[in-house]
Scaffold this motif. Structure first.
Motif, PDB file in Angstrom:
ATOM      1  N   PRO A  78      19.022 -39.990  18.236  1.00 19.09           N
ATOM      2  CA  PRO A  78      19.701 -41.213  18.683  1.00 19.09           C
ATOM      3  C   PRO A  78      19.037 -41.854  19.894  1.00 19.09           C
ATOM      4  CG  PRO A  78      20.957 -39.277  19.344  1.00 19.09           C
ATOM      5  CD  PRO A  78      19.874 -38.800  18.429  1.00 19.09           C
ATOM      6  N   PHE A  79      18.248 -41.091  20.653  1.00 12.87           N
ATOM      7  CA  PHE A  79      17.532 -41.637  21.814  1.00 12.87           C
ATOM      8  C   PHE A  79      16.079 -41.954  21.478  1.00 12.87           C
ATOM      9  CE2 PHE A  79      20.962 -38.944  23.407  1.00 12.87           C
ATOM     10  CZ  PHE A  79      21.575 -39.782  24.328  1.00 12.87           C
ATOM     11  N   SER A 125      26.911 -42.700  13.801  1.00 10.37           N
ATOM     12  CA  SER A 125      26.933 -44.115  14.206  1.00 10.37           C
ATOM     13  C   SER A 125      26.059 -44.322  15.434  1.00 10.37           C
ATOM     14  CB  SER A 125      28.370 -44.550  14.487  1.00 10.37           C
ATOM     15  OG  SER A 125      29.162 -44.498  13.319  1.00 10.37           O
ATOM     16  N   PRO A 126      24.738 -44.239  15.272  1.00 13.01           N
ATOM     17  CA  PRO A 126      23.855 -44.443  16.422  1.00 13.01           C
ATOM     18  C   PRO A 126      24.015 -45.850  16.984  1.00 13.01           C
ATOM     19  CG  PRO A 126      22.593 -44.496  14.380  1.00 13.01           C
ATOM     20  CD  PRO A 126      23.976 -44.043  14.014  1.00 13.01           C
ATOM     21  N   VAL A 127      24.032 -45.950  18.290  1.00  8.88           N
ATOM     22  CA  VAL A 127      24.246 -47.243  18.946  1.00  8.88           C
ATOM     23  C   VAL A 127      23.104 -48.208  18.650  1.00  8.88           C
ATOM     24  CG1 VAL A 127      24.398 -48.371  21.188  1.00  8.88           C
ATOM     25  CG2 VAL A 127      25.663 -46.267  20.765  1.00  8.88           C
ATOM     26  N   ALA A 128      21.870 -47.720  18.663  1.00  9.37           N
ATOM     27  CA  ALA A 128      20.689 -48.549  18.393  1.00  9.37           C
ATOM     28  C   ALA A 128      20.016 -48.020  17.132  1.00  9.37           C
ATOM     29  CB  ALA A 128      19.732 -48.524  19.572  1.00  9.37           C
ATOM     30  N   PRO A 129      20.510 -48.382  15.948  1.00  3.54           N
ATOM     31  CA  PRO A 129      20.035 -47.752  14.703  1.00  3.54           C
ATOM     32  C   PRO A 129      18.567 -47.988  14.390  1.00  3.54           C
ATOM     33  CG  PRO A 129      21.498 -49.604  14.245  1.00  3.54           C
ATOM     34  CD  PRO A 129      21.589 -49.344  15.706  1.00  3.54           C
ATOM     35  N   THR A 130      17.976 -49.092  14.876  1.00  2.00           N
ATOM     36  CA  THR A 130      16.543 -49.303  14.677  1.00  2.00           C
ATOM     37  C   THR A 130      15.777 -49.229  15.995  1.00  2.00           C
ATOM     38  OG1 THR A 130      16.871 -51.709  14.776  1.00  2.00           O
ATOM     39  CG2 THR A 130      16.822 -50.697  12.596  1.00  2.00           C
ATOM     40  N   SER A 131      16.403 -48.660  17.025  1.00  2.00           N
ATOM     41  CA  SER A 131      15.770 -48.491  18.332  1.00  2.00           C
ATOM     42  C   SER A 131      15.285 -49.838  18.863  1.00  2.00           C
ATOM     43  CB  SER A 131      14.615 -47.484  18.230  1.00  2.00           C
ATOM     44  OG  SER A 131      14.124 -47.142  19.497  1.00  2.00           O
ATOM     45  N   LEU A 132      14.570 -49.828  19.978  1.00  5.23           N
ATOM     46  CA  LEU A 132      13.913 -51.035  20.464  1.00  5.23           C
ATOM     47  C   LEU A 132      12.597 -51.199  19.708  1.00  5.23           C
ATOM     48  CD1 LEU A 132      14.481 -50.771  24.322  1.00  5.23           C
ATOM     49  CD2 LEU A 132      15.709 -52.193  22.684  1.00  5.23           C
ATOM     50  N   THR A 167       0.989 -55.173  15.489  1.00 10.62           N
ATOM     51  CA  THR A 167       2.014 -55.255  14.441  1.00 10.62           C
ATOM     52  C   THR A 167       3.359 -54.816  15.009  1.00 10.62           C
ATOM     53  OG1 THR A 167       0.443 -54.838  12.650  1.00 10.62           O
ATOM     54  CG2 THR A 167       2.753 -54.367  12.191  1.00 10.62           C
ATOM     55  N   LEU A 168       4.393 -55.583  14.719  1.00 11.73           N
ATOM     56  CA  LEU A 168       5.758 -55.212  15.097  1.00 11.73           C
ATOM     57  C   LEU A 168       6.206 -54.032  14.250  1.00 11.73           C
ATOM     58  CD1 LEU A 168       8.463 -55.915  16.597  1.00 11.73           C
ATOM     59  CD2 LEU A 168       8.995 -57.381  14.647  1.00 11.73           C
ATOM     60  N   VAL A 169       6.774 -53.011  14.877  1.00 10.65           N
ATOM     61  CA  VAL A 169       7.211 -51.802  14.169  1.00 10.65           C
ATOM     62  C   VAL A 169       8.665 -51.517  14.533  1.00 10.65           C
ATOM     63  CG1 VAL A 169       6.831 -49.327  13.825  1.00 10.65           C
ATOM     64  CG2 VAL A 169       4.873 -50.853  14.181  1.00 10.65           C
ATOM     65  N   LEU A 170       9.507 -51.379  13.513  1.00  9.48           N
ATOM     66  CA  LEU A 170      10.901 -50.993  13.715  1.00  9.48           C
ATOM     67  C   LEU A 170      11.108 -49.577  13.203  1.00  9.48           C
ATOM     68  CD1 LEU A 170      12.943 -54.201  12.752  1.00  9.48           C
ATOM     69  CD2 LEU A 170      12.290 -53.376  15.019  1.00  9.48           C
ATOM     70  N   VAL A 171      11.804 -48.769  13.989  1.00  8.65           N
ATOM     71  CA  VAL A 171      12.000 -47.350  13.695  1.00  8.65           C
ATOM     72  C   VAL A 171      13.448 -47.160  13.249  1.00  8.65           C
ATOM     73  CG1 VAL A 171      11.868 -45.016  14.618  1.00  8.65           C
ATOM     74  CG2 VAL A 171      10.288 -46.775  15.446  1.00  8.65           C
ATOM     75  N   ASN A 172      13.643 -46.843  11.987  1.00  9.99           N
ATOM     76  CA  ASN A 172      14.986 -46.729  11.420  1.00  9.99           C
ATOM     77  C   ASN A 172      15.565 -45.341  11.719  1.00  9.99           C
ATOM     78  OD1 ASN A 172      17.342 -46.930   9.951  1.00  9.99           O
ATOM     79  ND2 ASN A 172      16.374 -47.737   8.106  1.00  9.99           N
ATOM     80  N   LEU A 173      16.099 -45.193  12.930  1.00  7.43           N
ATOM     81  CA  LEU A 173      16.694 -43.922  13.329  1.00  7.43           C
ATOM     82  C   LEU A 173      17.886 -43.576  12.451  1.00  7.43           C
ATOM     83  CD1 LEU A 173      16.665 -44.500  17.204  1.00  7.43           C
ATOM     84  CD2 LEU A 173      14.906 -43.399  15.813  1.00  7.43           C
ATOM     85  N   TRP A 174      18.647 -44.590  12.054  1.00 10.43           N
ATOM     86  CA  TRP A 174      19.818 -44.362  11.189  1.00 10.43           C
ATOM     87  C   TRP A 174      19.394 -43.674   9.900  1.00 10.43           C
ATOM     88  CZ3 TRP A 174      21.416 -45.483   6.310  1.00 10.43           C
ATOM     89  CH2 TRP A 174      22.785 -45.346   6.037  1.00 10.43           C
TER      90      TRP A 174
END
Length: 516
Positions: free
Chosen positions: A451-452, A382-389, A408-415
């Motif tokens: 997770p970080f 359960s990562p606190v920030a699943p798509t990071s900043l 381009t906006l990039v989202l990082v799916n850590l989950w």
């Protein structure tokens, strides 16, 4: 055989001969046509990542709807079932590239770190952070590099002392007593929030408090008000014209942000009055020392990039991000421990063997591998920030074989990386032992545990948060045991409040004292 340019000219001449009207009209229309055709023929062609069809104006915002499946889960399902690990989605009118496997995340953030190191401009964050003078939301560049370097330097200096250990012991003891005084089952969220805020406040500001500072409970209420106002995206970030007449919600958020920043500023001013480089009392003193030493070494340029305003925003970064991430992680941890009594019992046995009758200390961490593994498993599951900043590309680049244009906006799916069945056996199961080797010691860090986040924009607080949370959990479990409220079913369900935060649904626990 005509070349493309000759073909265009022939086509334009043919059109111009058929245009009615005066010669100036013809020239204007022909000029516009030539310009348009030149743009079409010469513009750069991109091989963009695939993705679902987007509605005009709203794009794929339906993916972010709060339903039975969170946004980051939907992205991974789309990656597995249809598009592959690099997917384009449209958040309203904004094109966004999402990364949904450890391989493409590592390629982008590590191997091409400078390309993906930017932060997208967001009006609300710009206003709330004095022009993005902090570390978390500032764009990539020399000033950001300096501030991150000095912040890390201050954290390393601080970690050599015993302040954090003393703060954890003091605050956990008070919190545990209050929890044990509860007459029945209760929601632990209020306790985890205030516990983390008291510890972080002590780490940052020690016992040095301005006389007119409000009680910590009041400051925590202000922070919670801001968090609530900021759960949904501000209209000012979507419609620029609204910025000239801000919405009531935006004005409320700015007001409570000013109150929170004022609390930080007053503490810093008090520290400056009594600062001594030979007596570093807390993390604020460490940051002030880093500012002074950098100014002596580099002079005016450093002062412009790490001014007093930057110091305020850097401390805001540590306090605000530390509260939200740490309290949410602790909130998840208590739920997992209450639902897995065998894990809790094994942790307590390890704690008792390592510490005897005394409270756990930071020096005990090497002898608490199962406790640390349990924390890592909480953060993985359960990562606190699943798509990071969000990230922003600094130039035209590529990832996963696709083109990603500049800005381009990039989202990082850590989950997704931490739930990949190809990397983790039974990824949905809570199994702390997956982080231990055959001898029961912590195994080497797995590449897909992030997770970080990772790369140049990874969380600067990782070196503080991990030992801090291990110590907090060890001290709590040394004192008490947790269980689910009678009749409550164990379930791991996210309260989907935004794209970037992953708290659990409300739950209740009961606590009992340990007779040691």
């Amino acid at each position: 055989m005509l070349s493309p340019s000759q073909g265009v000219l022939t086509f334009v001449k043919g059109v111009s001969n058929r245009l009615p009207g005066s010669s100036p009209t013809q020239a204007l229309l022909v000029g516009a046509l030539v310009g348009f055709l030149a743009y079409v023929l010469t513009r750069k062609r991109y091989r963009l990542p695939p993705g679902p069809w987007a509605w005009p104006l709203v794009g794929n915002l339906s993916l972010t709807r709060d339903d039975q499946e969170a946004f980051y889960v939907k992205l991974r399902r789309l990656a597995v079932e249809r598009y592959g690990p690099v997917i384009t989605v449209h958040l309203g009118t904004v094109r966004c590239v999402t990364l949904n496997s450890v391989e493409v995340i590592t390629e982008a953030l590590v191997h091409k770190g400078a390309d993906f190191a930017g932060r997208p401009y967001q009006h609300s964050l710009h206003e709330m952070t004095d022009g993005c003078k902090n570390v978390a939301f500032a764009d990539y560049g020399p000033g950001w590099k300096l501030r991150r370097k000095l912040a890390l330097q201050a954290i390393r200096h601080y970690m050599r002392g015993a302040q954090m250990e003393n703060a954890v012991h003091e605050v956990v003891a008070v919190t545990a007593d209050k929890m044990l005084a509860e007459p029945g089952a209760f929601d632990p969220k209020g306790y985890t929030s205030l516990l983390m805020f008291r510890i972080l406040d002590s780490i940052l500001f020690g016992q040095t408090k301005p006389r007119d500072c409000p009680p910590l409970e009041q400051v925590m209420d202000v922070f919670d008000q801001f968090a609530k106002e900021s759960e949904e995206r501000f209209l000012e970030d979507v419609v620029p014209l609204v910025r000239f007449c801000p919405t009531p919600r935006f004005r409320r958020a700015m007001k409570v942000m000013d109150q929170f920043i004022d609390y930080i500023r007053k503490n810093i001013e008090e520290h400056r009055k009594s600062f001594s480089p030979d007596n570093i009392r807390d993390l604020t003193d460490s940051i002030l020392l880093a500012q002074i030493e950098a100014a002596r070494a580099d002079g005016k340029e450093t002062m412009e990039q790490f001014s007093d305003s930057h110091v305020v925003q850097t401390i805001f970064d540590i306090l605000a991000a530390g509260i939200d991430t740490s309290r949410t992680t602790l909130h998840w941890a208590l739920l997992f421990l209450a639902g897995h009594p065998k894990v809790q019992t094994r942790m307590q046995a390890e704690i008792d063997a390592a510490t005897g009758p005394r409270l756990p200390q930071l020096a005990d961490k090497p002898n608490l591998p199962y406790c640390e593994a349990t924390l890592y498993e909480v953060m993985r599951l359960s990562p606190v920030a699943p798509t990071s900043l969000p990230h922003n590309t600094m130039c035209d680049t590529t990832v996963g074989g696709y083109d990603v244009p500049k800005n381009t906006l990039v989202l990082v799916n850590l989950w997704a990386a931490m739930h990949d069945p190809g990397k983790w056996e039974q990824p949905e199961e809570f199994k702390p032992e997956r982080f231990l080797d055959a001898e029961g010691q912590l195994s080497a860090k797995q590449e897909s545990w992030m997770p970080f986040s990772t790369g140049r924009r990874s969380c600067i607080g990782e070196s503080v948060v991990k030992p801090e949370l291990v110590l907090i959990l060890a001290c709590l479990l040394k004192t008490l045991s947790v269980s689910l409220a009678p009749g409550q079913e164990y379930r791991v369900t996210t309260r989907f409040v935004s794209l970037f935060l992953n708290p659990p649904l409300p739950y209740s626990i009961a606590v009992t004292p340990r007779n040691k």
